[in-house]
Design an enzyme around this catalytic site. Sequence first.
Site, PDB file in Angstrom:
ATOM      1  CG  PHE A 154      -1.895   0.917   1.089  1.00  0.00           C
ATOM      2  CD1 PHE A 154      -3.161   1.373   0.928  1.00  0.00           C
ATOM      3  CD2 PHE A 154      -1.606   2.459   1.731  1.00  0.00           C
ATOM      4  CE1 PHE A 154      -3.644   2.517   1.068  1.00  0.00           C
ATOM      5  CE2 PHE A 154      -2.144   3.610   1.880  1.00  0.00           C
ATOM      6  CZ  PHE A 154      -2.955   3.228   1.619  1.00  0.00           C
ATOM      7  CG  ASP A 239       5.269   3.182   2.122  1.00  0.00           C
ATOM      8  OD1 ASP A 239       5.756   4.346   2.959  1.00  0.00           O
ATOM      9  OD2 ASP A 239       4.183   3.221   1.172  1.00  0.00           O
ATOM     10  CE  LYS A 266       0.002   5.565   7.573  1.00  0.00           C
ATOM     11  NZ  LYS A 266      -0.068   5.204   6.811  1.00  0.00           N
TER      12      LYS A 266
HETATM   13  C1  LIG Z   1      -0.908   5.436   5.110  1.00  0.00           C
HETATM   14  C2  LIG Z   1       0.771   4.526   4.487  1.00  0.00           C
HETATM   15  C3  LIG Z   1       0.627   5.484   3.225  1.00  0.00           C
HETATM   16  C4  LIG Z   1      -0.193   7.370   3.031  1.00  0.00           C
HETATM   17  O1  LIG Z   1       0.271   7.605   3.428  1.00  0.00           O
HETATM   18  P1  LIG Z   1      -1.553   9.562   3.949  1.00  0.00           P
HETATM   19  O2  LIG Z   1      -0.572   9.903   5.153  1.00  0.00           O
HETATM   20  O3  LIG Z   1      -2.278   8.421   4.370  1.00  0.00           O
HETATM   21  O4  LIG Z   1      -1.577   9.469   2.447  1.00  0.00           O
HETATM   22  C5  LIG Z   1       1.847   5.490   2.220  1.00  0.00           C
HETATM   23  N1  LIG Z   1       2.445   4.524   2.723  1.00  0.00           N
HETATM   24  C6  LIG Z   1       2.272   3.200   4.153  1.00  0.00           C
HETATM   25  C7  LIG Z   1       3.314   2.353   3.893  1.00  0.00           C
HETATM   26  C8  LIG Z   1       1.160   4.078   4.278  1.00  0.00           C
HETATM   27  O5  LIG Z   1       1.008   3.215   5.978  1.00  0.00           O
END
Ligand SMILES: *Cc1c(COP(=O)(O)O)cnc(C)c1O
Length: 416
Positions: A154, A239, A266
């Site tokens: 994701f 990521d 986050k």
């Molecule tokens: C939450 C998340 C995103 C997206 O981040 P947002 O701040 O909601 O745009 C992207 N990659 C990972 C791994 C995430 O957990």
Amino acid sequence: MSDIVAADINELAHLQGTELLARYQASLMGVFGTPQRVLVRGTGSLVWDADGNEYLDLLAGIAVNALGHAHPLLNSVATSQMATLGHISNFFTSPTQIGLAEKLLELTAAPAGSKVFFTNSGTEANEAAFKLARRNAGTPQKPRTRIVALEQGFHGRSMGALALTWKQAYREPFEPLPGGVEWVPAGDVDALRAAVDDSVAAIFIEPIQGEAGVVPLPAGYLAAAREIASAAGALLVFDEVQTGIGRTGKWFASEGVLPDAMTLAKGLGGGFPIGALVTFGDTASTLLSAGQHGTTFGGNPVATACALATLHVIESQQLLAHVQTTGAVLREQLATLDCVTEVRGEGLLIGFDLAADVAPALVRHALDAGFIINAPGPRTLRLAPPLIITAEQLGTFVEALPALYVAALAESQEQA
Ligand SMILES: *Cc1c(COP(=O)(O)O)cnc(C)c1O
């Protein structure tokens, strides 16, 4: 709160949860379904709803509120920065922006030449990484047109980040998306090696797959990905939006393997929106030139001050060690329960599977019992509490879990 703003929401502040949710449904887009509760205040790892009910927050705004709610230092830094200089655009810079970039390069042990780009979210950080990947274009004779990501991965919901995201149900309604992305089975080194050659611009990997249910990769996988990417001339992008900033008991879950780029968000601002793309070595200087990317809000003084305060508290309170010990105890305790079949994760990013497909019902019963948790799958629960949460607070949830499971199971059997 100022009198003017207070007067504007005064009427709403006196409504009950059900009335507020009806107003929500009449005025907000339905993309989130119906929110579970209307929350009105918090302190530390506790929050309260509009009806006065108290909750232990074991999700922290989805792995965001590293310092819990209403942390005094974060509050004073945010308000004093706002009172001094709030927003300036990237036509200008500020000491907090420079300070945060330097701090992130220090924490990532970044080699000379490494650079930071600030965003407002994780999605935007991945969007920037996607653009960086496109600039690793190869030559007209040998173009790099492919991007490799992992199954179950994701990366966000904007068009580029969505194009990297595995789940078909998220992508399909919005096609055509930016093309060239393919997915390989997560954790399979041979599959990655077979997929990556000099037609690949970048490889995107979450070191622990958060939205998939906190699914780790096998030991050695990230190092193998590094070797495979380097051999093919592809960029390696980690990521760490969910796993970074102390969540796993380390600053970054990928520690020990240096990618070409890392995305963060986050936990970074402790609840204030901010994200970052960190590029290592000469990656950014060879690929991106002036004018090729931008943002109005990204890296503004308040956001960067909040992130600096968050990093300062994590360091000065030795929260990484606290996260390691409380997380290990919690995982051990969960593993002893009969209703739990598997426990995964590191530090305070924990996923566990139940003995039956009752996770969504269990989330509702947990709320009624005063616990905020999350179900990323039909039998999977996720915990990502504030990094400051105490072992005692976590223990109250472990104690309550067997009865919550029984209640959720009974409900699903009634419905069957
Ligand atoms: C939450 C998340 C995103 C997206 O981040 P947002 O701040 O909601 O745009 C992207 N990659 C990972 C791994 C995430 O957990």
